[in-house]
Every structure is written in C-alpha cells, then in structure tokens.
Design a protein around this motif. Structure first.
Motif, PDB file in Angstrom:
ATOM      1  N   SER A  83       1.242  16.096  -2.446  1.00 30.76           N
ATOM      2  CA  SER A  83       1.617  15.311  -1.273  1.00 30.76           C
ATOM      3  C   SER A  83       2.395  14.049  -1.618  1.00 30.76           C
ATOM      4  O   SER A  83       2.829  13.326  -0.719  1.00 30.76           O
ATOM      5  CB  SER A  83       0.359  14.914  -0.486  1.00 30.76           C
ATOM      6  OG  SER A  83      -0.345  16.057  -0.047  1.00 30.76           O
ATOM      7  N   PHE A  84       2.555  13.766  -2.924  1.00 31.51           N
ATOM      8  CA  PHE A  84       3.206  12.529  -3.330  1.00 31.51           C
ATOM      9  C   PHE A  84       4.210  12.788  -4.445  1.00 31.51           C
ATOM     10  O   PHE A  84       4.066  13.742  -5.214  1.00 31.51           O
ATOM     11  CB  PHE A  84       2.167  11.514  -3.817  1.00 31.51           C
ATOM     12  CG  PHE A  84       1.110  11.187  -2.805  1.00 31.51           C
ATOM     13  CD1 PHE A  84       1.363  10.290  -1.785  1.00 31.51           C
ATOM     14  CD2 PHE A  84      -0.148  11.788  -2.873  1.00 31.51           C
ATOM     15  CE1 PHE A  84       0.385   9.992  -0.849  1.00 31.51           C
ATOM     16  CE2 PHE A  84      -1.130  11.499  -1.949  1.00 31.51           C
ATOM     17  CZ  PHE A  84      -0.860  10.603  -0.930  1.00 31.51           C
ATOM     18  N   ARG A  85       5.197  11.901  -4.528  1.00 28.39           N
ATOM     19  CA  ARG A  85       6.181  11.982  -5.605  1.00 28.39           C
ATOM     20  C   ARG A  85       5.940  10.906  -6.655  1.00 28.39           C
ATOM     21  O   ARG A  85       6.835  10.563  -7.420  1.00 28.39           O
ATOM     22  CB  ARG A  85       7.589  11.854  -5.028  1.00 28.39           C
ATOM     23  CG  ARG A  85       8.035  13.081  -4.243  1.00 28.39           C
ATOM     24  CD  ARG A  85       9.471  12.957  -3.799  1.00 28.39           C
ATOM     25  NE  ARG A  85       9.605  12.018  -2.696  1.00 28.39           N
ATOM     26  CZ  ARG A  85      10.757  11.657  -2.138  1.00 28.39           C
ATOM     27  NH1 ARG A  85      11.896  12.148  -2.628  1.00 28.39           N
ATOM     28  NH2 ARG A  85      10.786  10.820  -1.124  1.00 28.39           N
ATOM     29  N   CYS A  86       4.737  10.375  -6.693  1.00 31.05           N
ATOM     30  CA  CYS A  86       4.366   9.338  -7.644  1.00 31.05           C
ATOM     31  C   CYS A  86       3.065   9.745  -8.334  1.00 31.05           C
ATOM     32  O   CYS A  86       2.402  10.688  -7.894  1.00 31.05           O
ATOM     33  CB  CYS A  86       4.204   7.994  -6.926  1.00 31.05           C
ATOM     34  SG  CYS A  86       2.862   7.995  -5.704  1.00 31.05           S
ATOM     35  N   PRO A  87       2.673   9.062  -9.391  1.00 34.78           N
ATOM     36  CA  PRO A  87       1.429   9.414 -10.082  1.00 34.78           C
ATOM     37  C   PRO A  87       0.208   9.278  -9.169  1.00 34.78           C
ATOM     38  O   PRO A  87       0.118   8.354  -8.351  1.00 34.78           O
ATOM     39  CB  PRO A  87       1.364   8.394 -11.221  1.00 34.78           C
ATOM     40  CG  PRO A  87       2.780   8.004 -11.462  1.00 34.78           C
ATOM     41  CD  PRO A  87       3.429   8.014 -10.109  1.00 34.78           C
ATOM     42  N   VAL A  88      -0.734  10.208  -9.290  1.00 35.33           N
ATOM     43  CA  VAL A  88      -2.015  10.175  -8.573  1.00 35.33           C
ATOM     44  C   VAL A  88      -3.119  10.097  -9.622  1.00 35.33           C
ATOM     45  O   VAL A  88      -3.215  10.960 -10.494  1.00 35.33           O
ATOM     46  CB  VAL A  88      -2.209  11.421  -7.691  1.00 35.33           C
ATOM     47  CG1 VAL A  88      -3.597  11.430  -7.057  1.00 35.33           C
ATOM     48  CG2 VAL A  88      -1.138  11.475  -6.603  1.00 35.33           C
ATOM     49  N   LEU A  89      -3.938   9.052  -9.539  1.00 37.17           N
ATOM     50  CA  LEU A  89      -4.989   8.816 -10.523  1.00 37.17           C
ATOM     51  C   LEU A  89      -6.344   8.937  -9.838  1.00 37.17           C
ATOM     52  O   LEU A  89      -6.568   8.311  -8.798  1.00 37.17           O
ATOM     53  CB  LEU A  89      -4.825   7.432 -11.147  1.00 37.17           C
ATOM     54  CG  LEU A  89      -3.434   7.170 -11.719  1.00 37.17           C
ATOM     55  CD1 LEU A  89      -2.689   6.173 -10.831  1.00 37.17           C
ATOM     56  CD2 LEU A  89      -3.495   6.667 -13.134  1.00 37.17           C
ATOM     57  N   VAL A  90      -7.231   9.737 -10.400  1.00 35.87           N
ATOM     58  CA  VAL A  90      -8.524  10.014  -9.782  1.00 35.87           C
ATOM     59  C   VAL A  90      -9.639   9.485 -10.670  1.00 35.87           C
ATOM     60  O   VAL A  90      -9.616   9.668 -11.890  1.00 35.87           O
ATOM     61  CB  VAL A  90      -8.714  11.528  -9.546  1.00 35.87           C
ATOM     62  CG1 VAL A  90     -10.013  11.788  -8.804  1.00 35.87           C
ATOM     63  CG2 VAL A  90      -7.527  12.108  -8.783  1.00 35.87           C
ATOM     64  N   GLU A  91     -10.626   8.837 -10.036  1.00 39.95           N
ATOM     65  CA  GLU A  91     -11.754   8.278 -10.777  1.00 39.95           C
ATOM     66  C   GLU A  91     -13.025   8.413  -9.945  1.00 39.95           C
ATOM     67  O   GLU A  91     -12.962   8.556  -8.714  1.00 39.95           O
ATOM     68  CB  GLU A  91     -11.477   6.801 -11.113  1.00 39.95           C
ATOM     69  CG  GLU A  91     -12.524   6.105 -11.961  1.00 39.95           C
ATOM     70  CD  GLU A  91     -12.793   6.800 -13.266  1.00 39.95           C
ATOM     71  OE1 GLU A  91     -13.720   7.648 -13.273  1.00 39.95           O
ATOM     72  OE2 GLU A  91     -12.091   6.524 -14.259  1.00 39.95           O
TER      73      GLU A  91
END
Length: 387
Positions: free
Chosen positions: A186-194
């Motif tokens: 859904s995004f064109r940027c980094p997705v960081l999950v924590e």
C-alpha cells in the motif's frame, strides 16, 4: 548507493552535508554565519552545502528577522529545515481498534485518526481497516500518499526484524502473517514493523513520562501483559524479538491463567474479554467478596510478571499502559509488591500518552529510520530528493 571508500571524492561533501543538516534541524532559522559557527565549517563550504540541500528540497530560505539588516543594507540570509518536504505515519494495529498518526519530517504531529475493529476480525479484514483508516487521515489532512517517507507499525506478537509476526495469539490469523510485506503493497516507502509494547516504550521515552530516563520498562497491561524495555536509552528486543513477553509466564502453571485468576464462580471466566474483566473490577469496587479476591489474584499475577523483568533489568522507571492501567487500584499494589520482591524498587507511574502510546511509538520508529537515512554518511547526498 554502495558503501563509500576512503577514496570516494564525494565522501567529504556528504559528511559536510550531514553536519549542516543536523545543525539546521537543531536550530530555528539560523543565518549562514550562525551555521558556520555551529558547524565549524568554512563559509564557502556551508554555502555550497546549503545550495545542494535546497536543490534536494530539504532546506528552504526564509525571510529576515528584525535586526538582520547589515550596514550595507542587505539582510542576512536565513534558512530552515524543510520539514514539510515529506510525511511519516505511525500505525497501531490492536484487538479493538486501529489508530494512525501523521507527522512531518520533524515528527510534528499533523493529525490522527482511529477506527474500531471487531476483536474476531480476520487478518484480511483488519488490514483492510488499517488501509481505510490511513486513507481517511491522509484525505482529512490533505496529504498525498506519494509524500510519505516511512511508515512505522506497532502490532501485538513476536515480530521478526523483517516484519513477519512469528507468534501472535492476540489477533486471529496473526501468527505467521507477513505483516510488513502485506502493508508494503500500500506504500511506496519503507514500512517498519515492531511489537506494540516495544514501540510504546519508545513513545514514552520520546514524548511521555520517560523523557530523560534511559532505563525503562513499559508494561502493556491487559489480559496477557507484554512489556517493552529500554536499556541505556536503546530498545532491547532480545535475540529473536521476544524480550518482554511476560504474558507467557502463566504457562508455568495452568492455575494462573487469566480465565482462572478473574473467575468469581470457580469456573473459568467466559468470555474472556475486556468488558468482562471491567465488570469484575466494578463488582470488586462495590464490595463483592469473590470479585475482590479475583482482582487481588489478577493484580498479584501482574506484580509477579513485572517483578521478573525488574529483577532482570533493574530499570529506573516502570510505566504502566494498556487498558488495565485505567482500572482503579493498579499502581499502589505494584509499588508495594515491587518494594517487597525487588532488591531496588523502581519508580512506577502511569503512561502519559494513554491510547496514543503505540501509534506515537510507531511514528518514532518511522522518524528514526528517516533520520538514519538523512544523517548516515553512506546515504546523505546533495542534488537528490529523498527518500
């Protein structure tokens, strides 16, 4: 971009660029002269860096302030970090709600939006609710999705570094979910999950009661409590990302499961959900003897869980968050029992951020990523638009 070597002709320029950008972000609207003094660089070097950062849209020139006019009649030129050049998102994915926070590149919050979600919703439905909530917030804020530089996500469960939920019992269909990969579409940027408790700890250290305190345990108190820890100001994830999973301590003995702890009938509490637990606490407050016993058992279990972490980490501060933090009688038993069990009892206080803690911490996750990109010598370059 590949790693730089000592012979790379752009190395010095990149170092200078990072130094000037850092100085700009730490000031209001400095002049060139002020930047020369704060960075220790020559004026021609600062001018060249500013020109490159302006072309990259990371810096903009602003109007003069009162008293800026010099003898020759020309006012000093002032500049500022262009925080509006991009945006960041922090997302909380919970059992009962999803919440999204939007900020500029300085971390200044521009808006937030939350939507309820059914506790029994499938993973697909929950992710659809996340996407819908993001779309609503961006629309309300008038922000284009293309301006997003990074997205941080706080989720229940043990989360791998690459964003997969290795174990997530709090949400249906969550174990094994490639959460980062699914949201990345859904995004064109980094997705960081924590993990959610981990980002909540980060949030309190950034904007909450733990500002200025580097050894902190944040307890996300609920039916199955979890905790996030900062040691020396750095998030402690553990070898496999499972640090702080104190909710698993009940597995050491079946008699201390939440269903048994909070039962007022001798039978396991069913359904085991937050409204049911709140009813037990309400009955206890009204003087019901069985409910009071149940509450004491619940708080006793929470104390033992927290004490295990306190003994291992020796934090200066324990922060209590999550829905159970809003129930009467949580703090005093914790303080008293930690004094009893621990060699040195920490300070214990409630979260200052409340229901915003997880989304705020996820936002900080995104901001940390962007700052690493902006200030890493290997990445910072002029004449290039980020990210």
């Amino acid at each position: 971009m590949g790693r730089l070597t000592g012979g790379d002709p752009s190395l010095l320029r990149r170092i200078n660029s990072a130094v000037v950008l850092d100085a700009l972000r730490g000031a209001q609207t400095p002049t060139l002269t002020e930047l020369v003094h704060s960075t220790g660089l020559s004026r021609p070097t600062v001018e060249g860096v500013i020109e490159g950062l302006t072309e990259s849209d990371l810096v903009v020139e602003v109007g003069p302030e009162a008293g800026d006019t010099r003898k020759q009649g020309r006012p000093a030129r002032r500049f500022r970090f262009h925080a509006e050049a991009g945006h960041l998102l922090g997302i909380e994915i919970g059992a009962h709600q999803v919440r999204v926070v939007l900020s500029d590149l300085s971390g200044q919050v521009l808006g937030s939006h939350g939507r309820d979600v059914d506790e029994a919703a499938s993973a697909d439905d929950r992710l659809d609710r996340v996407r819908g909530t993001v779309a609503e917030l961006l629309r309300k804020a008038g922000v284009a999705r293309s301006t997003l530089w990074a997205v941080g996500v706080g989720s229940p469960g043990i989360v791998e570094a690459h964003g997969e939920v290795r174990l997530g019992t709090a949400l249906p269909g969550w174990t094994g979910l490639p959460l980062g990969e699914r949201l990345q579409r859904s995004f064109r940027c980094p997705v960081l999950v924590e993990n959610d408790a981990n980002v909540a700890a980060v949030a309190e250290h950034w904007k909450g009661v733990a500002v200025g305190t580097d050894d902190v345990v944040f307890v996300l108190a609920g039916l199955s409590p979890g905790a996030g820890s900062l040691i020396g100001g750095r998030l402690h994830r553990g070898f496999g990302g499972a640090a702080g999973e104190i909710g698993a301590l009940h597995l050491l003995g079946r008699e201390v499961t939440p269903e048994h702890l909070l039962s007022t009938t001798g039978e396991p509490l069913h359904p085991l959900d937050e409204p049911a637990v709140e009813r037990v606490f309400a009955l206890a407050k009204q003087g019901d003897a069985q409910a009071k016993d149940a509450v004491e058992r619940f708080l006793g279990r929470l104390v033992h869980d927290v004490a295990a972490l306190v003994l291992a980490i020796d934090p200066e501060l324990v922060v209590i968050g999550g829905w159970a933090a809003g129930l009467d009688g949580v703090l005093e038993p914790l303080r008293a029992e930690l004094t009893r069990y621990c060699l040195r009892a920490p300070k214990v206080t409630l979260s200052a951020l409340g229901q915003e803690a997880i989304a705020t911490g996820a936002l900080r996750l995104a901001l940390d990523h962007v700052e690493q990109q902006l200030f890493a010598v290997e990445q910072t370059s002029m004449g290039r638009r980020w990210p």
